[in-house]
Each structure stands twice: as C-alpha cells, then as structure tokens.
Design a protein around this motif. Structure first.
Motif, PDB file in Angstrom:
ATOM      1  N   ASP A   1       0.831  -1.204   0.000  1.00  0.00           N
ATOM      2  CA  ASP A   1       0.000   0.000   0.000  1.00  0.00           C
ATOM      3  C   ASP A   1       0.863   1.251   0.000  1.00  0.00           C
ATOM      4  O   ASP A   1       0.601   2.208  -0.736  1.00  0.00           O
ATOM      5  CB  ASP A   1      -0.920  -0.013   1.223  1.00  0.00           C
TER       6      ASP A   1
ATOM      7  N   SER B   1       0.837   3.671  -3.216  1.00  0.00           N
ATOM      8  CA  SER B   1       0.317   5.022  -2.956  1.00  0.00           C
ATOM      9  C   SER B   1       1.344   6.082  -3.321  1.00  0.00           C
ATOM     10  O   SER B   1       1.010   7.091  -3.954  1.00  0.00           O
ATOM     11  CB  SER B   1      -0.072   5.159  -1.481  1.00  0.00           C
TER      12      SER B   1
ATOM     13  N   GLN C   1      -8.334   7.884  -1.926  1.00  0.00           N
ATOM     14  CA  GLN C   1      -9.136   7.974  -0.714  1.00  0.00           C
ATOM     15  C   GLN C   1      -8.885   9.308  -0.029  1.00  0.00           C
ATOM     16  O   GLN C   1      -7.752   9.790   0.012  1.00  0.00           O
ATOM     17  CB  GLN C   1      -8.802   6.819   0.233  1.00  0.00           C
TER      18      GLN C   1
ATOM     19  N   TYR D   1     -10.099  10.095   3.250  1.00  0.00           N
ATOM     20  CA  TYR D   1     -10.076  10.026   4.712  1.00  0.00           C
ATOM     21  C   TYR D   1      -9.388   8.751   5.168  1.00  0.00           C
ATOM     22  O   TYR D   1      -9.315   7.767   4.441  1.00  0.00           O
ATOM     23  CB  TYR D   1     -11.501  10.075   5.285  1.00  0.00           C
ATOM     24  N   GLU D   2      -8.907   8.777   6.402  1.00  0.00           N
ATOM     25  CA  GLU D   2      -8.281   7.598   6.989  1.00  0.00           C
ATOM     26  C   GLU D   2      -8.533   7.600   8.484  1.00  0.00           C
ATOM     27  O   GLU D   2      -8.777   8.645   9.090  1.00  0.00           O
ATOM     28  CB  GLU D   2      -6.776   7.585   6.714  1.00  0.00           C
ATOM     29  N   TYR D   3      -8.484   6.412   9.081  1.00  0.00           N
ATOM     30  CA  TYR D   3      -8.640   6.345  10.528  1.00  0.00           C
ATOM     31  C   TYR D   3      -7.646   5.352  11.114  1.00  0.00           C
ATOM     32  O   TYR D   3      -7.164   4.452  10.439  1.00  0.00           O
ATOM     33  CB  TYR D   3     -10.073   5.980  10.937  1.00  0.00           C
ATOM     34  N   ARG D   4      -7.330   5.563  12.387  1.00  0.00           N
ATOM     35  CA  ARG D   4      -6.433   4.685  13.128  1.00  0.00           C
ATOM     36  C   ARG D   4      -7.034   4.426  14.490  1.00  0.00           C
ATOM     37  O   ARG D   4      -7.603   5.328  15.124  1.00  0.00           O
ATOM     38  CB  ARG D   4      -5.050   5.328  13.283  1.00  0.00           C
TER      39      ARG D   4
ATOM     40  N   TYR E   1      -9.888   9.931  13.259  1.00  0.00           N
ATOM     41  CA  TYR E   1     -10.385  10.010  11.886  1.00  0.00           C
ATOM     42  C   TYR E   1      -9.933  11.343  11.309  1.00  0.00           C
ATOM     43  O   TYR E   1     -10.126  12.389  11.923  1.00  0.00           O
ATOM     44  CB  TYR E   1     -11.912   9.915  11.926  1.00  0.00           C
TER      45      TYR E   1
ATOM     46  N   LYS F   1      -6.943  12.608   4.586  1.00  0.00           N
ATOM     47  CA  LYS F   1      -5.619  12.165   4.162  1.00  0.00           C
ATOM     48  C   LYS F   1      -4.807  13.361   3.668  1.00  0.00           C
ATOM     49  O   LYS F   1      -5.364  14.365   3.235  1.00  0.00           O
ATOM     50  CB  LYS F   1      -5.736  11.112   3.052  1.00  0.00           C
TER      51      LYS F   1
END
Length: 504
Positions: A250, A254, A352, A354-357, A365, A368
């Motif tokens: 990834d 990316s 994408q 948005y991203e979350y951890r 949240y 990106k």
C-alpha cells in the motif's frame, strides 16, 4: 406446511422449490417470483389468496399484512398467539425464502438516477426477513441462495436443528443491518455542512484470513467495503500476501501513484527508501534503487504504469517480496515469474480522502494528506532564490516527505531520492542519516527537504558542511529567524512551504 417465496435473485430457486413441493409444502409467492415459478411449472399460489388484497403502489406493498406477518411471527407455545391465529383465521408459515432489491448494485451504477436508487430500497423484504429471523425457534429463513443446498439436504433427512435456524437468522440480521447502513450512507451525503459525521458506522466484508499478523503469534485478516484498491488487488504470481506485505504494498503503490510520468517507489517497513519519477520507466527504477540499494533487498516495489520487459530484467537482479503495478507486459511477466518467491500483484489505484487509526478506547479520523502543494503558497525567505526552472524539482522533493516517517529528511536531485532519514526522535539525527545515505551522490544541485520545521539552526550547519545549497521546510519554529539567518550565512536557498507533512 407453508413456505413464502419472494426473491430478487432467483439463483437455485427452481431446485429448492421442487424439494419443498416433494415434502408437501404449499408455496405462496408475489409479483415477479410468482410468474417465474409458474413458468417453471412449480405449483404456487399468490399471496393475494391469503390477504384478499392485490399488490398496490407498483409493487411497493405486497406482504405488509397481518395475515402474512402474523403467520410468520406467531409463537405456537403461547396460548394468546394461538387464540389470535384462530380468531383472525391466520395460518402459520414455516419457511421464508427472500432476498433484497439490489440497492448497492444500483447505487454503484454511475447511470442510476436518485429515483431509481430510492425505488431499490426494499421495505417489505427486510420486514419479512427480520420477522422470520426473530422467530427462528420455529421458522426457517433463507436470504442467501448459497444456503439452499445444505438446507434442502437437512430438510429431506429431517436433521434440521434450531442451531441451523439460528445461523440462518444471524445471516438475515447481518445482511439487513449492512443493507440499512448503506442506505443511511447514501442519504447522509445530504448532510453537507458537516465535515465529520456525528456517528461513524464501519461495515467491512472479510476478504480472507492472513497467515499471521505483524508477528507470527498475531492472528490477522483483511477486510474491505468495495472492489477497488490494494485490498482487492489480484495476486498474479507467488505465495499469498501477508499482513506486512499488504502494508508495504500500500505504501509503495500510494507513493508511486502520487506522481506523474513513470514513477517507481521502493518501500521497506512502510518507508519510501527509493523513489524516482522520469519519462523512462527503466531509468526511474534504476534511480529509485540507487537511493538505497541495501534497504531495497527484500522490499516492495510500486509502479504507476505497466511494468515493461527491460525494467523486469533489472528487477530480477534483486530480491524483492512484492512487485505491485497496474499491469505487467507479457514479456515482463514471463521474466519475473521465473523467480519462484516473488509476489506479482496487479491493482487499480483508489484515491481515498479520509483515513482512521485505532487508539485505546476509540479511533482517530482525519483527512488524508492529499493536497497538492502550490508554489504560490511558498515563501522564499533567504537572499538566495531558486531558479524558476527548478520549481518542478522542488515540488517533487517536497512531495516525497509525506511518504517518510517523521522526523523525515529527504535528499533529492532531479526527481529522484538520494537518501532519507526517517523515524528519528530528533531532526538532527534524520539529517545526518539522510546525508550519510546520499553520500557520494550529493552535488551542488541536491535538495534537502524536511517534513517539519527546524527547531535549531544546527541542522543547517550540517547541511552546509555537506554542500547542500537548497533547503525546503514548512517553517513555524520559534527560531525561524535564526534558522533563516544561518541559511543566509552559508548562502543556502531556503523555501518555507507553510505546510507540514508529519507521518506517524
């Protein structure tokens, strides 16, 4: 015994209905399913014979009737239920076979209108399914055609258990919950004033279990909510992907897809240790490998264009775990598949936003870090200014910093990384590592980019000792003026980008 059959997906329907007939079930149906069964010479009656009410509103109302839902929900162990059935002349149903309008399929069709999408929101189906699933102690409910065969075998052998019915009920509630969630997501696009929703519902489908997680003692699996991106890539050759293979693939894919031209990214432990973007793929690969040939061993290589045969020949000279690209030419594929242990992965790139951890007790949240830098947002703060002809190279250098773990220092020349310093607890360590890695590759045209400000001017002194003439950094330190003054002292061109690229 009675069965109610009303489905959109008619896969396997003839077979199971014939089995039900052989067991003396009466089959009742609606609309298109009724016509389909009649044409298949299966004895079937219309639901209207029970309700004494024709379908109305273009089929929107078919089974929403007390004589239907009473026959599904009745608990025969309760005397008041038996009395209600008798008083209202309601007969019970034993089996419900139903699946839903293809809302998600219609939603994902770019040609679908809002009217068509809304018309494919099933109402009667979920209501009937949930009623039957609630009453699983007595009623068998089938929502998935893949369950028809084993269910029929157990029915024929009289081996159907309450646990079987409970498993079928679970599938109903699982499917209808996800169905409603997708409808909610569709309607939520109208909440345009909220940057972040008040509630996040995450529903993903398991693609597969993985051999293990980050370490052999950790179990893991991969999930997705769609059919695009690395998670849904195609393994063309080699052993199945691991948890870490997916993470690094990834990162490589990316970073490669964040640049134009032929871009090649070599990644180790999610850090881009080599990256180059030119109009020649082989040159890009060779430049990327030059950035850190030692770390490249056992790494992952990402391409943003189809892998060509000349590049494949060079790739085969180094051991890599994974090569990921949009595609491989026929000759490149033949060359690379001669190596047994290499994994070849093809994928489309999914942008994408948005991203979350996860963190202990919740998740974070965020948007990106996708925004493209603009020269007009930069400040040229030193006496020495960059040549306008170098702006593309400055943009490349600055863009690379977001693919390196903080504290990140990147040394570039042209559109290639010469060395990186990553993941250090202080910036001066990263500066030393990047310069050490670049080593003999450094020239007067080398650029040093920092993902965040320099807290002290000492890093500028070290850069000057190594003949660095251009430095990019976001600025924002309390000692910016001292840092800029030191750059002027060494006749270094310094640019403040006014935007940070932390990556943790």
């Amino acid at each position: 015994m009675r069965a109610l059959v009303s489905v959109y997906d008619k896969s396997g329907l003839d077979k199971i209905c014939k089995i039900l007939i052989s067991l003396n079930f009466q089959i009742f149906s609606t609309g298109g399913t009724l016509e389909y069964l009649k044409k298949s010479d299966i004895k079937v009656k219309s639901i209207s014979e029970i309700t004494n009410f024709k379908e109305i509103l273009g089929g929107r109302v078919k089974t929403l009737h007390p004589k239907i839902h009473g026959g599904i929900l009745a608990d025969l162990s309760k005397s008041d239920h038996l009395k209600d059935l008798e008083n209202n002349n309601i007969e019970v149903f034993d089996i419900i076979i139903n699946n839903l309008y293809p809302f998600e399929e219609v939603l994902n069709d770019p040609d679908s209108t809002d009217e068509k999408i809304i018309e494919n929101i099933d109402i009667g189906g979920p209501t009937m399914l949930r009623a039957a699933a609630k009453n699983f102690k007595r009623v068998s409910v089938l929502i998935d055609p893949n369950d028809y065969d084993w269910f029929s075998e157990k029915l024929l052998s009289d081996e159907l258990t309450i646990d079987d019915r409970k498993k079928l009920a679970f599938k109903v509630f699982d499917r209808t919950a996800n169905y409603d969630l997708n409808i909610s997501k569709y309607l939520s696009i109208y909440e345009k004033n909220k940057n972040f929703p008040d509630k996040i519902n995450i529903t993903l489908n398991k693609i597969s279990d993985l051999r293990y997680g980050e370490n052999p003692h950790q179990k893991s699996a991969i999930y997705s909510e769609q059919n695009l991106g690395i998670a849904n890539s195609t393994l063309l050759h080699g052993k199945e992907m691991s948890y870490l293979n997916f993470l690094d693939a990834d990162a490589a894919f990316s970073s490669a897809n964040s640049f134009s031209d032929h871009t090649v990214s070599i990644v180790k432990h999610t850090n881009t240790c080599g990256l180059s973007s030119t109009d020649n793929q082989l040159e890009s690969y060779e430049n990327a490998l030059r950035g850190d040939p030692v770390s490249a061993f056992g790494g992952i290589v990402g391409f943003n264009t189809e892998v060509q045969s000349k590049t494949a020949i060079e790739i085969s000279k180094t051991f890599y775990d994974v090569i990921i690209a949009p595609s491989f030419s026929e000759d490149a594929f033949k060359i690379l598949t001669q190596k047994k242990n290499i994994r070849l992965l093809s994928s489309n790139f999914l942008q994408q936003n948005y991203e979350y951890r996860t963190i202990n007790g919740g998740l974070l949240y965020q948007e990106k870090d996708n925004q493209s830098p603009r020269i007009e947002d930069w400040d040229f703060v030193t006496n020495s200014k960059p040549d306008k002809n170098s702006f593309d190279e400055l943009l490349f250098a600055w863009n690379t910093t977001k693919f390196i773990k903080s504290n990140a220092i990147v040394i570039t020349e042209g559109k290639s990384i010469l060395g990186i310093g990553s993941g250090q607890p202080n910036r001066i360590n990263s500066v030393n590592l990047a310069l050490s890695r670049a080593g003999k590759l450094l020239t007067n045209n080398s650029i040093l980019a920092s993902d965040a400000f320099f807290p002290f001017p000492d890093s500028i002194d070290i850069a000057a000792e190594n003949n660095i003439k251009t430095i990019l950094q976001p600025g924002g330190s309390l000692k910016d003026s001292e840092v800029i003054e030191r750059a002027n002292h060494h006749n270094i061109t310094m640019v403040l980008t006014n935007r940070r690229h932390f990556s943790h």
